[in-house]
Design a protein around this motif. Structure first.
Motif, PDB file in Angstrom:
ATOM      1  N   SER A  48      47.461  42.930  45.708  1.00  0.00           N
ATOM      2  CA  SER A  48      47.147  42.982  44.650  1.00  0.00           C
ATOM      3  C   SER A  48      46.403  42.692  43.751  1.00  0.00           C
ATOM      4  N   SER A  49      46.663  41.309  42.980  1.00  0.00           N
ATOM      5  CA  SER A  49      45.527  39.991  41.970  1.00  0.00           C
ATOM      6  C   SER A  49      44.397  41.370  42.436  1.00  0.00           C
ATOM      7  N   PRO A  50      43.492  41.281  43.631  1.00  0.00           N
ATOM      8  CA  PRO A  50      41.759  41.240  42.921  1.00  0.00           C
ATOM      9  C   PRO A  50      42.227  43.369  42.119  1.00  0.00           C
ATOM     10  N   ALA A  51      42.772  43.879  42.392  1.00  0.00           N
ATOM     11  CA  ALA A  51      42.693  45.470  41.561  1.00  0.00           C
ATOM     12  C   ALA A  51      43.849  45.351  39.708  1.00  0.00           C
ATOM     13  N   ALA A  52      44.781  44.068  39.660  1.00  0.00           N
ATOM     14  CA  ALA A  52      44.936  44.606  38.718  1.00  0.00           C
ATOM     15  C   ALA A  52      44.233  43.408  37.495  1.00  0.00           C
ATOM     16  N   GLU A  53      42.849  42.528  38.613  1.00  0.00           N
ATOM     17  CA  GLU A  53      42.162  41.710  37.385  1.00  0.00           C
ATOM     18  C   GLU A  53      41.132  43.101  37.056  1.00  0.00           C
ATOM     19  N   VAL A  54      40.522  43.706  37.433  1.00  0.00           N
ATOM     20  CA  VAL A  54      39.285  44.983  37.858  1.00  0.00           C
ATOM     21  C   VAL A  54      40.818  45.929  36.663  1.00  0.00           C
ATOM     22  N   PHE A  55      41.959  46.425  36.902  1.00  0.00           N
ATOM     23  CA  PHE A  55      42.504  47.104  35.998  1.00  0.00           C
ATOM     24  C   PHE A  55      42.638  46.647  34.543  1.00  0.00           C
TER      25      PHE A  55
END
Length: 346
Positions: free
Chosen positions: A228-235
């Protein structure tokens, strides 16, 4: 993104319950022990307090392993009525230590995406795996490693930062994945090669991701983190970017599926038992299953739960993962950690 910090904190949220004709009474305290990454919107917690007529006393006990240790050390005089964050690496230990009273309410009986045993109710799940800095690799013109064997070579090992499995949940999960994927002897041979190649070891996830990872000014473009780290970067970019600067790298022996659950603490306050059960149901409610995706960055376990857009778009799930059996993890975790220390740090 906040996962597995080694901190301790106490948060208390208050509300009034009204009995009879507006006669105010003090709400009952409900003691909740969690790992340090527990994080839900305050309005949801306040709503639960109001509906359950309780005051939440949320104690954050550091890493999940530290939390279970605290439950064991205080077993004769429990400091909590309910505990969240017992994961599948720690579940056998918690059950063998007799820390849990089985919960059999509706949440325990409904179908879930993943399961736990011993009356512990699953709440969320995720994957520990490698993340890479896409811009760094593009600029360097270096192909991504295609296997863990590639990753142990100096060309890649010197680019990798991992967490110590003795002090970090993702570090332990990654070690377990290498053992399940490569076999025990093959895994420690791999770790010896990675050490010789220049892998860097740090205490925990926050240091690995926010200090050593090139995305945050470090020198290592490969880090053990979460799917989920890539999603957190966007968020957390607050719409400044629409494509994540990081990507997941799913290699055989390098992906571990982590499941987190909530449990009734054996010996907890009998007067708070009903409220503790309501808290378990609360964690499996639709609002919480949605909120935890962008507060704790895990996937919801409730069957049919809606995935939030940023997770659907940027948190890819691996087709396969490598987990030892629960019994094997419980029987060997200490020995594996000791052998890892001898192999990698000595």
């Amino acid at each position: 993104m906040q996962r597995r910090f080694f901190l301790s904190a106490l948060f208390s949220f208050s509300s009034l319950s009204v009995a009879g004709l507006a006669q105010a009474q003090s709400p009952m305290p409900l003691r909740v022990l969690t790992h340090a990454s527990f994080d839900l919107p305050k309005d949801l917690l306040a709503q639960f307090e109001k509906e359950a007529a309780v005051t939440l006393q949320i104690v954050k006990a550091g890493d999940a392993g530290e939390m279970v240790n605290k439950l064991i050390l205080t077993k004769s005089a429990p400091i909590a009525d309910v505990a969240f964050g017992i994961d599948n690496t720690l579940l056998p230990r918690a059950l063998s230590a007799g820390l849990v009273d089985p919960y059999t309410g509706p949440a325990a009986q409904r179908k879930a995406e993943v399961a736990m045993s011993g009356g512990v109710v699953p709440v969320d799940f995720g994957y520990v795996n490698l993340n890479i800095d896409k811009a760094w690799f593009a600029k360097a013109g270096l192909a991504l490693p295609a296997s863990l064997d590639d990753l142990a070579k100096p060309a890649y090992a010197k680019l990798l930062v991992v967490e110590n499995p003795a002090t970090s949940s993702p570090g332990q999960a990654f070690l377990f994945a290498t053992i399940a994927g490569l076999g025990e002897e093959g895994a420690f041979t791999w770790w010896a090669k990675a050490r010789a190649g220049g892998v860097k070891v740090v205490k925990g996830w926050s240091e690995a991701y926010y200090t050593e990872f090139t995305r945050n000014g470090g020198t290592r473009p490969i880090v053990v983190s979460y799917a989920s780290s890539p999603a957190a970067e966007v968020f957390y970019s607050k719409e400044k970017i629409t494509e994540s600067p990081t990507a997941n790298l799913f290699l055989k022996g390098g992906v571990f599926r982590q499941v987190e659950g909530v449990a009734l603490v054996k010996g907890g306050n009998p007067a708070a038992r009903e409220a503790a059960g309501r808290f378990i149901e609360f964690l499996r409610s639709a609002p919480v299953q949605q909120a935890l995706q962008t507060s704790m960055w895990m996937f919801p376990v409730e069957a049919g739960a809606t995935r939030v857009d940023v997770m659907k778009a940027h948190a890819t799930e691996p087709a396969k993962f490598d987990n030892p059996t629960a019994g094997r993890m419980d029987a060997n975790a200490k020995a594996w950690q000791q052998r890892w220390t001898q192999t990698v740090l000595k």
